[in-house]
Design a protein around this motif. Structure first.
Motif, PDB file in Angstrom:
ATOM      1  N   SER A  26      -8.028  35.193   7.894  1.00  0.00           N
ATOM      2  CA  SER A  26      -6.851  35.284   9.103  1.00  0.00           C
ATOM      3  C   SER A  26      -8.230  34.892   9.933  1.00  0.00           C
ATOM      4  O   SER A  26      -8.383  34.229  10.625  1.00  0.00           O
ATOM      5  CB  SER A  26      -5.913  35.778   8.915  1.00  0.00           C
ATOM      6  OG  SER A  26      -4.836  35.952   8.129  1.00  0.00           O
ATOM      7  N   PHE A  59       1.135  27.921  20.605  1.00  0.00           N
ATOM      8  CA  PHE A  59       0.996  29.113  19.656  1.00  0.00           C
ATOM      9  C   PHE A  59       1.171  29.979  20.102  1.00  0.00           C
ATOM     10  O   PHE A  59       1.628  30.926  19.400  1.00  0.00           O
ATOM     11  CB  PHE A  59      -0.148  28.685  18.553  1.00  0.00           C
ATOM     12  CG  PHE A  59      -0.338  27.479  17.569  1.00  0.00           C
ATOM     13  CD1 PHE A  59       0.334  28.024  16.000  1.00  0.00           C
ATOM     14  CD2 PHE A  59      -0.190  26.465  17.595  1.00  0.00           C
ATOM     15  CE1 PHE A  59       0.030  26.940  15.130  1.00  0.00           C
ATOM     16  CE2 PHE A  59      -0.239  25.481  16.607  1.00  0.00           C
ATOM     17  CZ  PHE A  59       0.596  25.459  15.562  1.00  0.00           C
ATOM     18  N   THR A  62       5.646  31.018  20.224  1.00  0.00           N
ATOM     19  CA  THR A  62       6.024  30.446  18.708  1.00  0.00           C
ATOM     20  C   THR A  62       6.409  32.137  18.271  1.00  0.00           C
ATOM     21  O   THR A  62       4.973  33.031  18.404  1.00  0.00           O
ATOM     22  CB  THR A  62       5.681  29.531  18.101  1.00  0.00           C
ATOM     23  OG1 THR A  62       3.990  29.607  18.185  1.00  0.00           O
ATOM     24  CG2 THR A  62       6.490  27.749  18.771  1.00  0.00           C
ATOM     25  N   ALA A  64       5.076  34.211  15.415  1.00  0.00           N
ATOM     26  CA  ALA A  64       5.009  34.275  13.988  1.00  0.00           C
ATOM     27  C   ALA A  64       5.440  33.976  13.105  1.00  0.00           C
ATOM     28  O   ALA A  64       4.688  33.486  11.865  1.00  0.00           O
ATOM     29  CB  ALA A  64       3.133  35.173  14.182  1.00  0.00           C
ATOM     30  N   LEU A  67       7.571  31.176  12.349  1.00  0.00           N
ATOM     31  CA  LEU A  67       5.843  29.683  12.058  1.00  0.00           C
ATOM     32  C   LEU A  67       5.809  29.937  10.337  1.00  0.00           C
ATOM     33  O   LEU A  67       5.869  28.815   9.535  1.00  0.00           O
ATOM     34  CB  LEU A  67       5.041  29.494  13.046  1.00  0.00           C
ATOM     35  CG  LEU A  67       3.632  28.624  13.009  1.00  0.00           C
ATOM     36  CD1 LEU A  67       4.102  27.446  12.832  1.00  0.00           C
ATOM     37  CD2 LEU A  67       2.652  29.460  13.866  1.00  0.00           C
ATOM     38  N   MET A  68       5.654  31.713  10.318  1.00  0.00           N
ATOM     39  CA  MET A  68       5.220  31.076   8.795  1.00  0.00           C
ATOM     40  C   MET A  68       6.535  30.900   8.163  1.00  0.00           C
ATOM     41  O   MET A  68       5.639  30.506   6.921  1.00  0.00           O
ATOM     42  CB  MET A  68       5.018  33.147   8.509  1.00  0.00           C
ATOM     43  CG  MET A  68       4.441  33.252   7.139  1.00  0.00           C
ATOM     44  SD  MET A  68       4.298  35.253   7.059  1.00  0.00           S
ATOM     45  CE  MET A  68       2.916  34.975   8.574  1.00  0.00           C
ATOM     46  N   TRP A  70       8.232  28.474   8.599  1.00  0.00           N
ATOM     47  CA  TRP A  70       8.406  26.873   9.019  1.00  0.00           C
ATOM     48  C   TRP A  70       7.707  26.620   7.934  1.00  0.00           C
ATOM     49  O   TRP A  70       7.156  25.769   7.423  1.00  0.00           O
ATOM     50  CB  TRP A  70       8.281  26.590  10.164  1.00  0.00           C
ATOM     51  CG  TRP A  70       8.602  25.505  10.269  1.00  0.00           C
ATOM     52  CD1 TRP A  70       9.116  24.445  11.150  1.00  0.00           C
ATOM     53  CD2 TRP A  70       6.970  24.304  10.430  1.00  0.00           C
ATOM     54  NE1 TRP A  70       9.160  23.761  11.402  1.00  0.00           N
ATOM     55  CE2 TRP A  70       7.853  23.169  11.158  1.00  0.00           C
ATOM     56  CE3 TRP A  70       6.272  24.439   9.917  1.00  0.00           C
ATOM     57  CZ2 TRP A  70       7.515  21.750  10.742  1.00  0.00           C
ATOM     58  CZ3 TRP A  70       4.776  23.197   9.589  1.00  0.00           C
ATOM     59  CH2 TRP A  70       6.197  21.873  10.322  1.00  0.00           C
ATOM     60  N   MET A  71       6.054  27.259   7.714  1.00  0.00           N
ATOM     61  CA  MET A  71       4.440  26.240   6.961  1.00  0.00           C
ATOM     62  C   MET A  71       5.416  26.849   5.612  1.00  0.00           C
ATOM     63  O   MET A  71       4.906  25.883   4.911  1.00  0.00           O
ATOM     64  CB  MET A  71       3.684  27.707   6.878  1.00  0.00           C
ATOM     65  CG  MET A  71       3.484  27.369   8.138  1.00  0.00           C
ATOM     66  SD  MET A  71       2.027  25.355   8.377  1.00  0.00           S
ATOM     67  CE  MET A  71       1.616  26.213  10.278  1.00  0.00           C
ATOM     68  N   ALA A  88      -0.229  30.187   3.079  1.00  0.00           N
ATOM     69  CA  ALA A  88       0.659  30.407   4.410  1.00  0.00           C
ATOM     70  C   ALA A  88       0.950  30.856   5.052  1.00  0.00           C
ATOM     71  O   ALA A  88       0.696  31.168   6.153  1.00  0.00           O
ATOM     72  CB  ALA A  88       2.066  29.931   3.749  1.00  0.00           C
ATOM     73  N   THR A  92      -1.053  30.260   9.347  1.00  0.00           N
ATOM     74  CA  THR A  92       0.164  31.451   9.986  1.00  0.00           C
ATOM     75  C   THR A  92      -1.004  32.265  11.228  1.00  0.00           C
ATOM     76  O   THR A  92      -0.264  32.034  12.421  1.00  0.00           O
ATOM     77  CB  THR A  92       1.447  31.519  10.131  1.00  0.00           C
ATOM     78  OG1 THR A  92       2.414  30.621   9.056  1.00  0.00           O
ATOM     79  CG2 THR A  92       1.782  31.858  10.849  1.00  0.00           C
ATOM     80  N   THR A  96      -2.634  31.564  14.479  1.00  0.00           N
ATOM     81  CA  THR A  96      -1.324  32.020  16.383  1.00  0.00           C
ATOM     82  C   THR A  96      -2.370  32.854  16.375  1.00  0.00           C
ATOM     83  O   THR A  96      -3.017  32.783  17.861  1.00  0.00           O
ATOM     84  CB  THR A  96      -0.530  32.961  15.712  1.00  0.00           C
ATOM     85  OG1 THR A  96       0.953  31.845  14.599  1.00  0.00           O
ATOM     86  CG2 THR A  96       0.281  33.472  16.908  1.00  0.00           C
TER      87      THR A  96
END
Length: 248
Positions: A26, A59, A62, A64, A67-68, A70-71, A88, A92, A96
């Protein structure tokens, strides 16, 4: 503590390794995004600044965790392919925290004095050469301390991936807690684990900061004492020695 068998300890140690992998992957993606978006936000074309600024605002604004989700859950419905939970999570976290890092890059570049850029122009450097040879070497030392904070936040943010079933430290702790029915020792152990990882990252980033500052002559100079002995008095140092020399 005695109820935690070796098998359960092994589960926690595997979680540490997964957490380290998540942090490294990441952070690598976040670094690419941070420099790409951060440099784009200083571009001379307004459309590039607008698009990169839109990315930053989206980003940054929103969650995290959402969004995770969503991914992992929504993206397959729209594109027809499924991300593995690990990737994923990496995607994310990288996108982010890269958005946060882009502000660090933009601010550090903006802090470089305009005279330095003018010096690059006087040397007939192209914009890319000015950025590579003049601006970034001076901006980089100022980026390291905020990047250190972001890296620690990213490490702690990896705990979110346990919601997707990724076997990190938090997920392993949840399994151990269910097996032993003990909360206090298990969560105390993983607090210590996170602290040790964060401390190791901090020490590493401090070394990077010292090296970065030394590269542009900002490292603190070692104290050197110039000792002069006079024929009739004690040794003198520093400014006093220079004054004495001038008087003679």
């Amino acid at each position: 503590m005695s109820d935690i068998t070796w098998g359960l300890w092994e589960l926690l140690l595997k979680g540490v390794w997964i957490t380290v992998q998540l942090t490294v992957y990441s952070a690598a993606l976040a670094a690419v995004v941070a420099f790409g978006i951060g440099l784009a936000r200083t571009h001379r074309r307004w459309i590039v600044r607008f698009l990169s600024g839109a990315y930053f605002e989206v980003f940054r604004g929103t969650s995290a965790l959402i969004l995770m989700f969503w991914m992992f859950f929504v993206l397959p419905m729209g594109f027809g392919w499924q991300l593995a939970p690990m990737w994923a999570a990496v995607l994310t976290l990288g996108l982010t925290y890269g958005a946060y890092g882009s502000e660090v890059v933009r601010g550090a570049i903006a802090a470089v004095p305009a005279a330095q850029r003018e010096a690059g122009i006087a040397l007939s450097f192209s914009p890319a050469q000015q950025l590579r040879k003049v601006v970034l070497p001076q901006a980089w030392p100022g980026m390291v301390p905020p990047f250190n904070n972001l890296l620690i936040e990213l490490l702690k943010g990896t705990a979110l991936v346990s919601i997707l079933g990724v076997g990190d430290i938090a997920f392993g702790a949840s399994l151990v807690r269910n097996a032993t029915a003990q909360s206090a020792p298990v969560y105390t152990i993983i607090l210590v684990m996170y602290f040790v990882l964060a401390f190791a990252l901090t020490r590493g980033m401090r070394a990077v900061e010292r090296h970065a500052k030394a590269g542009v002559g900002q490292a603190p100079a070692k104290r050197s004492r110039l000792r002069l002995r006079s024929a009739t008095g004690p040794a003198v140092t520093g400014t006093a020695a220079r004054a004495e020399g001038e008087a003679r």
